[in-house]
Design a protein around this motif. Structure first.
Motif, short mmCIF file in Angstrom:
data_model
loop_
_atom_site.label_atom_id
_atom_site.label_comp_id
_atom_site.label_asym_id
_atom_site.label_seq_id
_atom_site.Cartn_x
_atom_site.Cartn_y
_atom_site.Cartn_z
N LEU A 1 49.40 23.77 46.36
CA LEU A 1 49.59 25.04 45.67
C LEU A 1 48.24 25.59 45.17
N GLN A 2 47.44 24.70 44.61
CA GLN A 2 46.13 25.11 44.11
C GLN A 2 45.24 25.60 45.26
N LYS A 3 45.29 24.89 46.39
CA LYS A 3 44.50 25.28 47.55
C LYS A 3 44.97 26.64 48.08
N LEU A 4 46.28 26.85 48.11
CA LEU A 4 46.84 28.11 48.59
C LEU A 4 46.43 29.27 47.70
N VAL A 5 46.54 29.08 46.39
CA VAL A 5 46.15 30.12 45.44
C VAL A 5 44.66 30.42 45.57
N GLN A 6 43.86 29.38 45.73
CA GLN A 6 42.42 29.56 45.86
C GLN A 6 42.07 30.37 47.12
N GLU A 7 42.74 30.08 48.23
CA GLU A 7 42.48 30.82 49.47
C GLU A 7 42.89 32.29 49.33
N ILE A 8 44.04 32.53 48.72
CA ILE A 8 44.50 33.91 48.54
C ILE A 8 43.57 34.65 47.59
N GLU A 9 43.13 33.98 46.55
CA GLU A 9 42.21 34.59 45.59
C GLU A 9 40.87 34.93 46.25
N THR A 10 40.38 34.05 47.10
CA THR A 10 39.14 34.29 47.83
C THR A 10 39.28 35.52 48.73
N GLN A 11 40.43 35.62 49.40
CA GLN A 11 40.68 36.76 50.27
C GLN A 11 40.74 38.05 49.44
N ALA A 12 41.35 38.00 48.27
CA ALA A 12 41.44 39.18 47.41
C ALA A 12 40.05 39.61 46.93
N ILE A 13 39.22 38.65 46.57
CA ILE A 13 37.87 38.95 46.10
C ILE A 13 37.04 39.57 47.24
N GLN A 14 37.15 39.00 48.44
CA GLN A 14 36.42 39.55 49.57
C GLN A 14 36.88 40.97 49.88
N SER A 15 38.17 41.19 49.81
CA SER A 15 38.70 42.54 50.05
C SER A 15 38.17 43.51 49.02
N GLN A 16 38.13 43.10 47.76
CA GLN A 16 37.64 43.98 46.70
C GLN A 16 36.17 44.33 46.91
N GLN A 17 35.38 43.35 47.33
CA GLN A 17 33.96 43.61 47.60
C GLN A 17 33.80 44.58 48.76
N GLN A 18 34.58 44.38 49.81
CA GLN A 18 34.50 45.26 50.97
C GLN A 18 34.99 46.66 50.63
N ILE A 19 35.99 46.76 49.74
CA ILE A 19 36.48 48.07 49.31
C ILE A 19 35.37 48.85 48.64
N SER A 20 34.64 48.21 47.74
CA SER A 20 33.56 48.92 47.04
C SER A 20 32.45 49.30 48.02
N LEU A 21 32.17 48.46 49.00
CA LEU A 21 31.15 48.77 50.01
C LEU A 21 31.58 49.97 50.85
N VAL A 22 32.83 49.98 51.29
CA VAL A 22 33.33 51.08 52.12
C VAL A 22 33.35 52.38 51.32
N ARG A 23 33.74 52.30 50.05
CA ARG A 23 33.75 53.51 49.22
C ARG A 23 32.35 54.10 49.08
N SER A 24 31.36 53.24 48.90
CA SER A 24 29.98 53.75 48.79
C SER A 24 29.51 54.34 50.13
N GLN A 25 29.93 53.74 51.24
CA GLN A 25 29.57 54.28 52.55
C GLN A 25 30.21 55.65 52.76
N VAL A 26 31.47 55.79 52.35
CA VAL A 26 32.16 57.08 52.48
C VAL A 26 31.44 58.13 51.64
N ALA A 27 31.10 57.79 50.41
CA ALA A 27 30.41 58.74 49.53
C ALA A 27 29.07 59.15 50.14
N SER A 28 28.34 58.20 50.69
CA SER A 28 27.05 58.48 51.31
C SER A 28 27.20 59.42 52.51
N LYS A 29 28.18 59.14 53.34
CA LYS A 29 28.38 59.97 54.53
C LYS A 29 28.87 61.37 54.15
N GLN A 30 29.70 61.46 53.12
CA GLN A 30 30.15 62.78 52.67
C GLN A 30 28.98 63.59 52.11
#
Length: 121
Positions: free
Chosen positions: A8-37
């Motif tokens: 259970l701990q390993k599963l939660v840790q993997e899902i949490e890691t995926q959520a953190i990576q997604s959040q980082q990529q979201i902020s990167l993509v948002r900055s790229q969109v703002a730059s291109k606009q």
């Protein structure tokens, strides 16, 4: 059916890691969109200014440390091409952003579901 604490701990840790990576990529993509606009706005303004020039006006573009004469039609064509390319990039980034936001949301929902079920998955 109950899952062991380690699994259970390993599963939660993997899902949490995926959520953190997604959040980082979201902020990167948002900055790229703002730059291109921002680039799109600059190109559109430049295109408008070039269009407002009287016909026969010499236009010079910077190339490194020098300026090169370019016909008005070529400059306007290049600006329109660059603008359309950037707009398609923004559209693709929008799709990527939507995917990443969905991934982040799903990861958070899975974590909440695991905690709410009390470790029974």
């Amino acid at each position: 059916m109950s899952i062991s604490n380690e699994a259970l701990q390993k599963l939660v840790q993997e899902i949490e890691t995926q959520a953190i990576q997604s959040q980082q990529q979201i902020s990167l993509v948002r900055s790229q969109v703002a730059s291109k606009q921002r680039e799109i706005r600059i190109l559109e303004l430049t295109s408008k200014e070039v269009g407002d020039l009287p016909s026969g006006t010499n236009i010079y573009e910077g190339v490194g440390k020098m300026f090169v004469f370019s016909p008005t039609s070529e400059v306007d064509k290049r600006l329109k091409t660059e603008t359309s390319d950037l707009k398609s990039d923004v559209e693709n980034l929008g799709k990527k952003l939507q995917y990443l936001e969905t991934t982040h949301k799903n990861s958070r929902e899975h974590i909440d579901q695991i905690f709410n079920s009390g470790g029974r998955a």
